[in-house]
Design a protein around this motif. Structure first.
Motif, PDB file in Angstrom:
ATOM      1  N   LEU A  26      36.905  32.208  40.334  1.00  0.00           N
ATOM      2  CA  LEU A  26      37.309  31.899  38.960  1.00  0.00           C
ATOM      3  C   LEU A  26      37.693  33.167  38.208  1.00  0.00           C
ATOM      4  N   ASP A  27      36.928  34.237  38.424  1.00  0.00           N
ATOM      5  CA  ASP A  27      37.282  35.512  37.789  1.00  0.00           C
ATOM      6  C   ASP A  27      38.650  35.995  38.263  1.00  0.00           C
ATOM      7  N   ALA A  28      38.887  35.871  39.572  1.00  0.00           N
ATOM      8  CA  ALA A  28      40.178  36.296  40.116  1.00  0.00           C
ATOM      9  C   ALA A  28      41.307  35.432  39.555  1.00  0.00           C
ATOM     10  N   LEU A  29      41.066  34.129  39.447  1.00  0.00           N
ATOM     11  CA  LEU A  29      42.081  33.229  38.894  1.00  0.00           C
ATOM     12  C   LEU A  29      42.352  33.558  37.430  1.00  0.00           C
ATOM     13  N   SER A  30      41.284  33.873  36.706  1.00  0.00           N
ATOM     14  CA  SER A  30      41.431  34.237  35.300  1.00  0.00           C
ATOM     15  C   SER A  30      42.242  35.518  35.151  1.00  0.00           C
ATOM     16  N   LEU A  31      41.911  36.531  35.964  1.00  0.00           N
ATOM     17  CA  LEU A  31      42.650  37.787  35.896  1.00  0.00           C
ATOM     18  C   LEU A  31      44.098  37.595  36.326  1.00  0.00           C
ATOM     19  N   ALA A  32      44.304  36.756  37.337  1.00  0.00           N
ATOM     20  CA  ALA A  32      45.668  36.481  37.798  1.00  0.00           C
ATOM     21  C   ALA A  32      46.491  35.818  36.701  1.00  0.00           C
ATOM     22  N   SER A  33      45.871  34.900  35.940  1.00  0.00           N
ATOM     23  CA  SER A  33      46.610  34.241  34.853  1.00  0.00           C
ATOM     24  C   SER A  33      46.977  35.234  33.763  1.00  0.00           C
ATOM     25  N   ILE A  34      46.091  36.215  33.514  1.00  0.00           N
ATOM     26  CA  ILE A  34      46.401  37.254  32.524  1.00  0.00           C
ATOM     27  C   ILE A  34      47.564  38.114  33.010  1.00  0.00           C
ATOM     28  N   GLY A  83      45.318  39.935  41.305  1.00  0.00           N
ATOM     29  CA  GLY A  83      44.076  39.578  40.634  1.00  0.00           C
ATOM     30  C   GLY A  83      42.938  39.365  41.605  1.00  0.00           C
ATOM     31  N   GLY A  84      43.212  38.663  42.714  1.00  0.00           N
ATOM     32  CA  GLY A  84      42.171  38.431  43.712  1.00  0.00           C
ATOM     33  C   GLY A  84      41.724  39.712  44.387  1.00  0.00           C
ATOM     34  N   PHE A  85      42.680  40.577  44.722  1.00  0.00           N
ATOM     35  CA  PHE A  85      42.327  41.836  45.385  1.00  0.00           C
ATOM     36  C   PHE A  85      41.493  42.722  44.460  1.00  0.00           C
ATOM     37  N   GLN A  86      41.904  42.814  43.190  1.00  0.00           N
ATOM     38  CA  GLN A  86      41.172  43.670  42.255  1.00  0.00           C
ATOM     39  C   GLN A  86      39.749  43.168  42.053  1.00  0.00           C
TER      40      GLN A  86
END
Length: 649
Positions: free
Chosen positions: A360-368, A603-606
């Motif tokens: 979810l964090d990765a998805l959130s960062l990816a959306s940003i 986002g997922g990698f970070q």
């Protein structure tokens, strides 16, 4: 007549005073008088227990008054009261039985009881038993908080008794959960403890795992044969958990093996026996080597003047004689077996939940990143223009939202107004930049980069001159406060959810514009073959202007969204410009689906790197850049390659 009234009043006061000496509450207090007067943490326990065990409903008030240092003792007879100071300096005394006034006294006649913090803490624990059934919901909640902070076996029975009459659903759920946890730890009946553990097996709560950990705590013991105890495991000497040195140290600590004589201890013993420059007849000058010192020490041992040295053979013999076991502190095998299985199930669910939370964090960062990059995907991906001022359009959008909130205090309304206004402001700024600078530099990427970089610096300085260097707040509406809590491990803030939904809306909007509108058709035509598009009546110059303005306007809306959770400063755009370019390049230049895939990958990698190395957030940025460099070596056109002008055809 006046004398008669005073006499009657005095007689009535005496009757109340006399009645106060014979009440059940006062009888209990007088039985514990000596302990209450002393009020020592070490000795007060029996007195508090006696007050609670009396079963008198007034005892809750007695304990609360005592804890608040508002209980007074009449020196003449030792009776206990609450007291109210009068205007003339005297005190009106009220009994604990009915709360009525029973007389007056001067300050010199009374002694105020002032329990120390330790005694007050013990009183607070005793009060919990009364407060669990208090009519006030807040007091019942406070009682549960007190038990959760410092659970005791004595509180299990009153907690269970309070469950049946509980009317508040939230408090009832808390009581039932706390009862299960305390049953695991304190119930004397093994089947009840096992049932409580099995009922909560796999629970994600920290309190559940904290309750199981003491049950599964072990102590390492040394024995010649297997002890009659609840053994967790037998530990082999030389394993990862028990080295030879550690095993022998355990034998020494248990008094089952002699202490090894270190070089320091040997030399100290030799120094203690120097006589006339010699040790056991050997000149000190000849003891310059380790072997010579060992021989001298052995002479001391033979004379009984020192403890024998422990040889390697002695250590081997001692280790061969004894066995090492990890023994549970909990004596019941059934309890520890259930606790071990329940904890394993809990840790497995925690691991899954943490993976979901990371996703979810990765998805959130990816959306940003997608929001920040979608405008760049148009200007760079479609038009082939390297716009280094793209981050400043994000900054302009955020500041637009801030300015709107200065005039519109309603945060929901201000955001609804700020979104289209930010688009209009940054669209106009983008059109101005394209008309004044970019249009003269098409097909000259280096000059475009330098020119837009200069514009970005100018816009940053302009923002500093207008708004200052201090971060400005962009407050989200109240309905975006808090987070969606899925369980004790997985949660995501409502702002992040809103940004994710906004990113999906932008994706749909962009696809609609590109697939269903004239501007989209003309943009795709100019992208594929500008000369052919011009020959078909399309004005490439106008299309480039509108496309650049569209990308800039979307960046402004992204700035409003990002400003809701990030600091709004003149440099905020620079925090996203690098990630935006990487997102577009990795995804595939000129392809919106590629931008989406690139945002998801970055986002997922970070987030993955941050999870593996949480103490160093800079490492995530470094590793991400290295990863992208390697990735581009294998897929130079990105995840989804696009043919046309942007792809270099």
């Amino acid at each position: 007549m006046k004398t008669l009234l005073l006499a009657l009043s005095f007689a009535l006061s005496l009757s109340h005073w006399a009645s106060a000496q014979t009440t059940p509450v006062q009888d209990v207090l007088q039985n514990q008088r000596a302990l209450i007067e002393k009020s020592s943490r070490r000795t007060i326990g029996p007195a508090i227990d006696a007050l609670v065990a009396s079963g008198l409903p007034q005892m809750q008030n007695v304990l609360e008054v005592w804890q608040a240092k508002e209980m007074w003792q009449h020196k003449a007879d030792g009776l206990f009261y609450t007291a109210t100071k009068n205007a003339d300096g005297t005190y009106s005394l009220q009994d604990f039985e009915q709360g009525i006034e029973v007389g007056t006294a001067t300050a010199t006649d009374l002694k105020q009881l002032k329990p120390n913090s330790g005694v007050r803490a013990m009183i607070a624990t005793a009060l919990v038993q009364f407060q669990l059934s208090d009519p006030d919901v807040s007091k019942r909640a406070d009682a549960l908080n007190s038990i959760a902070r410092d659970p005791e076996a004595a509180l299990l029975v009153p907690l269970r008794a309070s469950i049946e009459g509980e009317t508040d659903a939230d408090i009832l759920a808390r009581k039932m959960r706390l009862e299960r946890l305390m049953s695991m730890a304190f119930d004397s009946d093994v089947p009840t403890r096992v049932a409580a553990i099995n009922d909560m097996s796999g629970d994600l709560g920290v309190d559940f795992r904290a309750t199981l950990n003491p049950i599964l705590s072990t102590t390492r013991v040394v024995a010649e044969i297997q002890p009659d105890a609840n053994i967790a495991q037998e530990v082999k000497v030389g394993s990862d958990t028990l080295t030879r040195d550690a095993a022998y140290a355990l034998l020494i600590a248990a008094g089952k093996a002699p202490v090894e004589i270190t070089a320091e201890a040997r030399d100290a013993a030799l120094e203690a026996h120097i006589e006339g420059g010699r040790i056991t007849g050997l000149p000190v000058a000849q003891l310059s080597t380790e072997a010579a010192r060992d021989r001298a020490y052995d002479r001391l041992v033979s004379r009984g003047q020192a403890a024998p040295r422990v040889t390697q053979a002695d250590i081997d013999a001692s280790l061969a004689t004894y066995r090492f076991f990890d023994v549970y502190s909990e004596p019941s095998l059934a309890v520890t077996a259930s606790a071990k299985a329940a904890l394993a199930a809990s840790e497995a669910r925690v691991a899954i939940s943490r993976a979901a939370d990371l996703g979810l964090d990765a998805l959130s960062l990816a959306s940003i990143y997608f929001l920040a990059a979608i405008g760049l995907a148009i200007t760079f991906g479609v038009m082939g223009v390297i716009n280094m001022a793209h981050g400043e359009f994000i900054m302009m959008g955020a500041y637009t939202g801030y300015v709107v909130q200065l005039f519109v205090p309603n945060h929901t309304a201000s955001i609804l107004i700020a979104v289209p206004l930010a688009f209009a402001v940054t669209f106009a700024a983008g059109v101005a930049l394209e008309r004044l600078v970019v249009r003269w530099l098409y097909h000259r990427p280096l000059e475009t980069l330098l020119a837009t970089f200069g514009v970005s610096i100018a816009l940053q300085q302009l923002a500093k001159n207008i708004f200052g260097t201090q971060a400005r707040p962009l407050t989200s509406p109240a309905w975006l406060d808090g987070a969606w809590v899925i369980n004790d491990v997985v949660s995501i803030s409502y702002i992040r959810i809103a940004i994710f939904i906004l990113a999906l809306l932008f994706l749909a909007l962009f696809l609609f514009i590109m697939k269903r509108t004239r501007l989209g058709l003309e943009t795709r035509a100019v992208t594929q073959n500008p000369r052919m598009a011009a020959s078909m009546g399309i004005n490439p110059d106008r299309v480039n202007m509108l496309t650049f303005g569209l990308g800039s306007g979307i960046a402004g809306i992204a700035g409003v969204a990002i400003g809701l959770f990030a600091k709004v400063t003149s440099e905020m755009g620079s925090d996203y410009i690098v990630q935006s370019f990487m997102t577009v390049v990795v995804g595939g230049v000129g392809n919106i689906w590629g931008t989406l895939a690139g945002a998801a990958m970055i986002g997922g990698f970070q987030k993955g790197v941050e999870f593996l190395n949480p103490s160093n957030t800079l490492a995530a940025q470094t590793y991400m850049i290295i990863f992208i460099i390697i990735f581009i070596q294998f897929r130079p056109r990105g995840i989804i390659a696009l043919k046309g002008r942007a792809a270099g055809d």
